[in-house]
Enzyme design. Sequence first.
Site, mmCIF file in Angstrom:
data_model
loop_
_atom_site.group_PDB
_atom_site.id
_atom_site.type_symbol
_atom_site.label_atom_id
_atom_site.label_comp_id
_atom_site.label_asym_id
_atom_site.label_seq_id
_atom_site.Cartn_x
_atom_site.Cartn_y
_atom_site.Cartn_z
ATOM 1 N N TYR A 52 5.135 -2.077 -56.497
ATOM 2 C CA TYR A 52 3.705 -1.784 -56.331
ATOM 3 C C TYR A 52 2.961 -2.122 -57.627
ATOM 4 O O TYR A 52 3.180 -1.506 -58.664
ATOM 5 C CB TYR A 52 3.466 -0.309 -55.975
ATOM 6 C CG TYR A 52 4.110 0.158 -54.679
ATOM 7 C CD1 TYR A 52 4.493 -0.738 -53.684
ATOM 8 C CD2 TYR A 52 4.338 1.505 -54.449
ATOM 9 C CE1 TYR A 52 5.083 -0.301 -52.507
ATOM 10 C CE2 TYR A 52 4.928 1.955 -53.263
ATOM 11 C CZ TYR A 52 5.303 1.037 -52.303
ATOM 12 O OH TYR A 52 5.891 1.469 -51.137
ATOM 13 N N HIS A 120 14.517 -0.569 -50.778
ATOM 14 C CA HIS A 120 13.209 -0.806 -50.152
ATOM 15 C C HIS A 120 13.310 -1.763 -48.954
ATOM 16 O O HIS A 120 12.633 -1.595 -47.939
ATOM 17 C CB HIS A 120 12.285 -1.392 -51.224
ATOM 18 C CG HIS A 120 10.838 -1.154 -51.012
ATOM 19 N ND1 HIS A 120 9.911 -1.277 -52.022
ATOM 20 C CD2 HIS A 120 10.112 -0.821 -49.917
ATOM 21 C CE1 HIS A 120 8.697 -1.010 -51.553
ATOM 22 N NE2 HIS A 120 8.795 -0.742 -50.273
ATOM 23 N N SER A 199 2.686 4.606 -44.264
ATOM 24 C CA SER A 199 1.443 4.148 -43.627
ATOM 25 C C SER A 199 1.110 5.005 -42.397
ATOM 26 O O SER A 199 0.816 4.466 -41.312
ATOM 27 C CB SER A 199 1.523 2.656 -43.239
ATOM 28 O OG SER A 199 1.751 1.848 -44.367
ATOM 29 N N PRO A 200 1.106 6.335 -42.543
ATOM 30 C CA PRO A 200 0.868 7.199 -41.372
ATOM 31 C C PRO A 200 -0.564 7.121 -40.856
ATOM 32 O O PRO A 200 -0.824 7.542 -39.721
ATOM 33 C CB PRO A 200 1.177 8.605 -41.917
ATOM 34 C CG PRO A 200 0.891 8.504 -43.384
ATOM 35 C CD PRO A 200 1.312 7.114 -43.776
ATOM 36 N N LEU A 201 -1.446 6.570 -41.683
ATOM 37 C CA LEU A 201 -2.834 6.374 -41.234
ATOM 38 C C LEU A 201 -3.071 4.921 -40.846
ATOM 39 O O LEU A 201 -4.213 4.450 -40.835
ATOM 40 C CB LEU A 201 -3.804 6.797 -42.353
ATOM 41 C CG LEU A 201 -3.754 8.297 -42.690
ATOM 42 C CD1 LEU A 201 -4.555 8.597 -43.957
ATOM 43 C CD2 LEU A 201 -4.302 9.119 -41.522
ATOM 44 N N GLY A 202 -1.996 4.220 -40.532
ATOM 45 C CA GLY A 202 -2.133 2.824 -40.115
ATOM 46 C C GLY A 202 -2.861 1.999 -41.164
ATOM 47 O O GLY A 202 -3.717 1.180 -40.832
ATOM 48 N N ARG A 203 -2.488 2.211 -42.444
ATOM 49 C CA ARG A 203 -3.122 1.499 -43.568
ATOM 50 C C ARG A 203 -4.638 1.682 -43.547
ATOM 51 O O ARG A 203 -5.396 0.788 -43.919
ATOM 52 C CB ARG A 203 -2.759 0.005 -43.551
ATOM 53 C CG ARG A 203 -1.259 -0.246 -43.627
ATOM 54 C CD ARG A 203 -0.909 -1.710 -43.550
ATOM 55 N NE ARG A 203 0.537 -1.878 -43.361
ATOM 56 C CZ ARG A 203 1.418 -1.955 -44.337
ATOM 57 N NH1 ARG A 203 1.028 -1.908 -45.569
ATOM 58 N NH2 ARG A 203 2.706 -2.082 -44.071
ATOM 59 N N PHE A 205 -6.555 2.138 -40.841
ATOM 60 C CA PHE A 205 -7.194 1.874 -39.543
ATOM 61 C C PHE A 205 -7.419 3.177 -38.775
ATOM 62 O O PHE A 205 -8.469 3.381 -38.152
ATOM 63 C CB PHE A 205 -6.330 0.919 -38.701
ATOM 64 C CG PHE A 205 -6.866 0.726 -37.314
ATOM 65 C CD1 PHE A 205 -7.950 -0.108 -37.090
ATOM 66 C CD2 PHE A 205 -6.310 1.401 -36.234
ATOM 67 C CE1 PHE A 205 -8.477 -0.261 -35.820
ATOM 68 C CE2 PHE A 205 -6.832 1.256 -34.958
ATOM 69 C CZ PHE A 205 -7.918 0.417 -34.749
#
Length: 317
Positions: A52, A120, A199-203, A205
């Site tokens: 990252y 990863h 990404s539980p918030l859909g990145r 979206f």
Amino acid sequence: MPTLGTLEVSRQGFGCMGLSHTYGRAEDAESIRTIRHAIDLGITLIDTANVYGRGHNEELVGQAIAGRRHEIVLASKFGIVPQDTQGDRRVNNEIAYLRDELDGSLKRLKVDHIDLYYVHRIDPTVAIEDTIGELVRQKEAGKIGAIGLSEASAETIRRAHAVHPIAALQSELSLWTREIEAEILPTVRALGIGFVAYSPLGRGFLAGSVIDDPDDRRHHHPRFHAEALAANEQRRASLARIADRLGASIAQVSLAWVLAKGTVPIPGTRHIAHLDANWAANDLVLDPQTIEELDAAFPVGSTVGERYPAQSAATVR
Ligand SMILES: NC(=O)c1ccc[n+]([C@@H]2O[C@H](COP(=O)([O-])OP(=O)(O)OC[C@H]3O[C@@H](n4cnc5c(N)ncnc54)[C@H](OP(=O)(O)O)[C@@H]3O)[C@@H](O)[C@H]2O)c1
């Protein structure tokens, strides 16, 4: 408190990737405040990776956790090669590379021990047994505490777990990315491995993020291309209706759904106000009927567009 192997963690963790200019610009001073605020809230699982920001993210986390190391479960990863260091090679699990990357992470994080160290991405040219064998040696040397995998197939998970208990699998799970529910989630449950939902918030979206930075990485993600977005937004309207009914935000309902699946989400944000709102989703308990409604609004495989650009897609399960 959920557990990842023997590690006790908070119900949600904090994902730090977006603090290294992944989804729009971030200011380091504000990012450090945000990580410290996460710890103040009681978030103990702090997630980063060598790749990252090509080390920037670990350095940032190192600054933020200085003096508070004992309060957190620190997670990092190796295995994805920063794009400009080895030409086209995207994944590397070779032993020498693992050792170098782990030492680099410890240095950037300014710690002598990483609590949870993930592979990863799985390198098809290196036997997973050899990778885990080396991680066990690093554990015995005291450099890492527990071993995790990310984006591994059920077979790889079983093979790895046979060498040494795997504490956690970290893979993508959200309302618009549900593929792991069929085989992977039952596999980790059967083996007693914790599941960390990235990404539980859909990145963004599923939180209503507006993308207004030309360097935002989401421009390269097929799901965020104009036509796909337009199609996917129709489904998000159902989410908004449910959120209105519950008096919550769409981000909170999305997180409550991931929590209801018995997993540990690690949402990321650059904003303390968003962090507070996301943490409050712990108190939003969805009844079975609402979960069914959400499941029906986002059927598995119905999202338009692949979840990764072609080059990255080749490295996932
Ligand atoms: N293992 C892997 O291969 C892998 C891959 C991807 C990610 N991860 C990990 O998972 C973590 C989280 O994933 P992610 O960052 O990709 O995606 P995410 O958590 O699903 O979404 C982050 C996005 O949502 C926005 N957001 C967050 N809370 C919000 C709220 N309450 N209201 C409105 N917008 C909100 C953020 O924007 P703002 O900053 O503006 O709030 C950001 O753009 C990463 O940080 C990383 O640690 C792991």
